[in-house]
Design an enzyme around this catalytic site. Structure first.
Site, mmCIF file in Angstrom:
data_model
loop_
_atom_site.group_PDB
_atom_site.id
_atom_site.type_symbol
_atom_site.label_atom_id
_atom_site.label_comp_id
_atom_site.label_asym_id
_atom_site.label_seq_id
_atom_site.Cartn_x
_atom_site.Cartn_y
_atom_site.Cartn_z
ATOM 1 N N GLY A 1 -35.971 27.674 72.022
ATOM 2 C CA GLY A 1 -34.956 28.515 71.991
ATOM 3 C C GLY A 1 -35.257 29.740 72.952
ATOM 4 N N GLU B 1 -39.035 35.293 70.771
ATOM 5 C CA GLU B 1 -38.250 34.736 69.639
ATOM 6 C C GLU B 1 -36.455 34.486 70.342
ATOM 7 O OE1 GLU B 1 -37.699 32.155 67.850
ATOM 8 O OE2 GLU B 1 -37.723 33.021 65.586
ATOM 9 N N ASP C 1 -32.942 35.409 62.230
ATOM 10 C CA ASP C 1 -31.688 35.245 61.298
ATOM 11 C C ASP C 1 -32.008 35.469 59.960
ATOM 12 O OD1 ASP C 1 -29.054 34.127 60.690
ATOM 13 O OD2 ASP C 1 -29.679 31.976 60.656
ATOM 14 N N LYS D 1 -30.014 39.196 63.768
ATOM 15 C CA LYS D 1 -28.811 39.278 62.822
ATOM 16 C C LYS D 1 -29.356 39.707 61.505
ATOM 17 C CE LYS D 1 -26.856 34.589 64.435
ATOM 18 N NZ LYS D 1 -26.579 33.218 63.947
ATOM 19 N N VAL E 1 -23.957 31.044 67.372
ATOM 20 C CA VAL E 1 -23.723 31.439 68.852
ATOM 21 C C VAL E 1 -24.711 30.295 69.472
ATOM 22 C CG1 VAL E 1 -23.006 33.806 68.727
ATOM 23 C CG2 VAL E 1 -25.586 33.376 69.010
ATOM 24 N N ARG F 1 -28.098 24.638 75.467
ATOM 25 C CA ARG F 1 -29.068 25.619 75.758
ATOM 26 C C ARG F 1 -28.858 26.299 77.106
ATOM 27 N NH1 ARG F 1 -32.930 25.327 71.564
ATOM 28 N NH2 ARG F 1 -33.414 23.286 70.969
HETATM 29 P P1 IMP Z 1 -34.394 32.201 60.409
HETATM 30 O O1 IMP Z 1 -35.709 31.536 59.994
HETATM 31 O O2 IMP Z 1 -33.285 31.807 59.394
HETATM 32 O O3 IMP Z 1 -34.553 33.601 60.984
HETATM 33 O O4 IMP Z 1 -34.016 31.310 61.740
HETATM 34 C C1 IMP Z 1 -34.036 31.461 63.132
HETATM 35 C C2 IMP Z 1 -33.860 30.144 63.849
HETATM 36 O O5 IMP Z 1 -32.554 29.594 63.335
HETATM 37 C C3 IMP Z 1 -33.751 30.425 65.179
HETATM 38 O O6 IMP Z 1 -34.752 30.475 65.607
HETATM 39 C C4 IMP Z 1 -32.609 29.390 65.791
HETATM 40 O O7 IMP Z 1 -33.558 28.500 66.031
HETATM 41 C C5 IMP Z 1 -32.035 28.973 64.560
HETATM 42 N N1 IMP Z 1 -30.852 29.920 64.384
HETATM 43 C C6 IMP Z 1 -30.201 31.060 63.962
HETATM 44 N N2 IMP Z 1 -29.305 31.383 64.121
HETATM 45 C C7 IMP Z 1 -28.664 30.774 65.285
HETATM 46 C C8 IMP Z 1 -27.693 30.763 65.942
HETATM 47 O O8 IMP Z 1 -26.375 31.630 65.863
HETATM 48 N N3 IMP Z 1 -27.676 29.867 67.030
HETATM 49 C C9 IMP Z 1 -28.319 28.979 67.434
HETATM 50 N N4 IMP Z 1 -29.529 28.830 66.525
HETATM 51 C C10 IMP Z 1 -29.596 29.751 65.571
HETATM 52 MG MG MG Z 2 -32.004 25.514 67.105
#
Ligand code: IMP
Ligand code: MG
Length: 185
Positions: free
Chosen positions: A46, A101, A105, A135, A157, A169
């Site tokens: 990403g 990163e 999220d 986020k 998104v 991507r």
């Molecule tokens: P977290 O562990 O919940 O913080 O997730 C982070 C990962 O989830 C990111 O590195 C992305 O790979 C994926 N992700 C979270 N939100 C999105 C989004 O809105 N679009 C695409 N990938 C996302």
């Molecule tokens: Mg992903």
């Protein structure tokens, strides 16, 4: 004006907005790491587009590397067991590491904190995070970014490195998909 992808309902962050923000971040990082041995560590896949643009706006010497992080079992969100699928090529001992990163999220996959702890255990001089998107409203841990491109709300998104099922991507902007795309898998 370039046409948007037919699966995109709306563009949220334009190519130009991204370019301006990435330039500013590059300038900040250049100031903060002046005189330091800097290595950027991009998280595959990403963060690739963001890293590639960002390094062109950092005007101090640096190197960059990539890691891929996966999980044991199907769902990182529930298992929380993380492993490195592709490790760094070079040691980071005594170097200043900036992890790149795509989006912070929930923070629940633990992959970021796992990577940060892992890098610290290799005796990096410092370990910080630069995320393209943040986020914060979704955060369930106290994880915080040292640098962030844009604060966005909860919606999913795609584009500029971010995928849905491995697709989208390569879009130069960040947008939301039409609802029927999610339904179709
Ligand atoms: P977290 O562990 O919940 O913080 O997730 C982070 C990962 O989830 C990111 O590195 C992305 O790979 C994926 N992700 C979270 N939100 C999105 C989004 O809105 N679009 C695409 N990938 C996302
Ligand atoms: Mg992903």
């Amino acid at each position: 004006m370039r046409r948007s992808h037919p699966d995109i309902a709306e563009v949220r962050i334009t190519e130009q907005e991204i370019a301006e923000r990435v330039r500013t971040l590059g300038e900040e990082i250049s100031r903060d790491y002046e005189g330091k041995d800097l290595v950027l560590v991009g998280i595959l896949k990403g963060a690739t587009l963001f890293l590639a643009d960002l390094v062109r706006h950092i005007d101090i010497p640096l190197s960059f590397d990539f890691v891929a992080i996966g999980s044991y079992g199907a769902d990182t969100r529930t298992s929380g067991v993380v492993r490195i699928l592709k490790d760094l090529d070079e040691p980071v001992e005594s170097r200043h590491v900036l992890v790149i990163e795509d989006v912070m999220d929930t923070g629940m996959t633990l992959r970021l904190s796992y990577l940060m702890d892992n890098l610290r255990s290799r005796r990096a001089a410092s370990v910080r995070v630069c995320t393209l998107l943040d986020k914060p409203s979704r955060r369930k841990t106290d994880a915080a970014a040292d640098y962030r491109g844009f604060v966005v709300d909860e919606e999913y998104v795609v584009g500029y490195g971010l995928d849905y099922g491995g697709r989208y991507r390569s879009l130069p902007y960040i947008g939301v998909l039409k609802p029927e795309i999610y339904g179709g898998g």
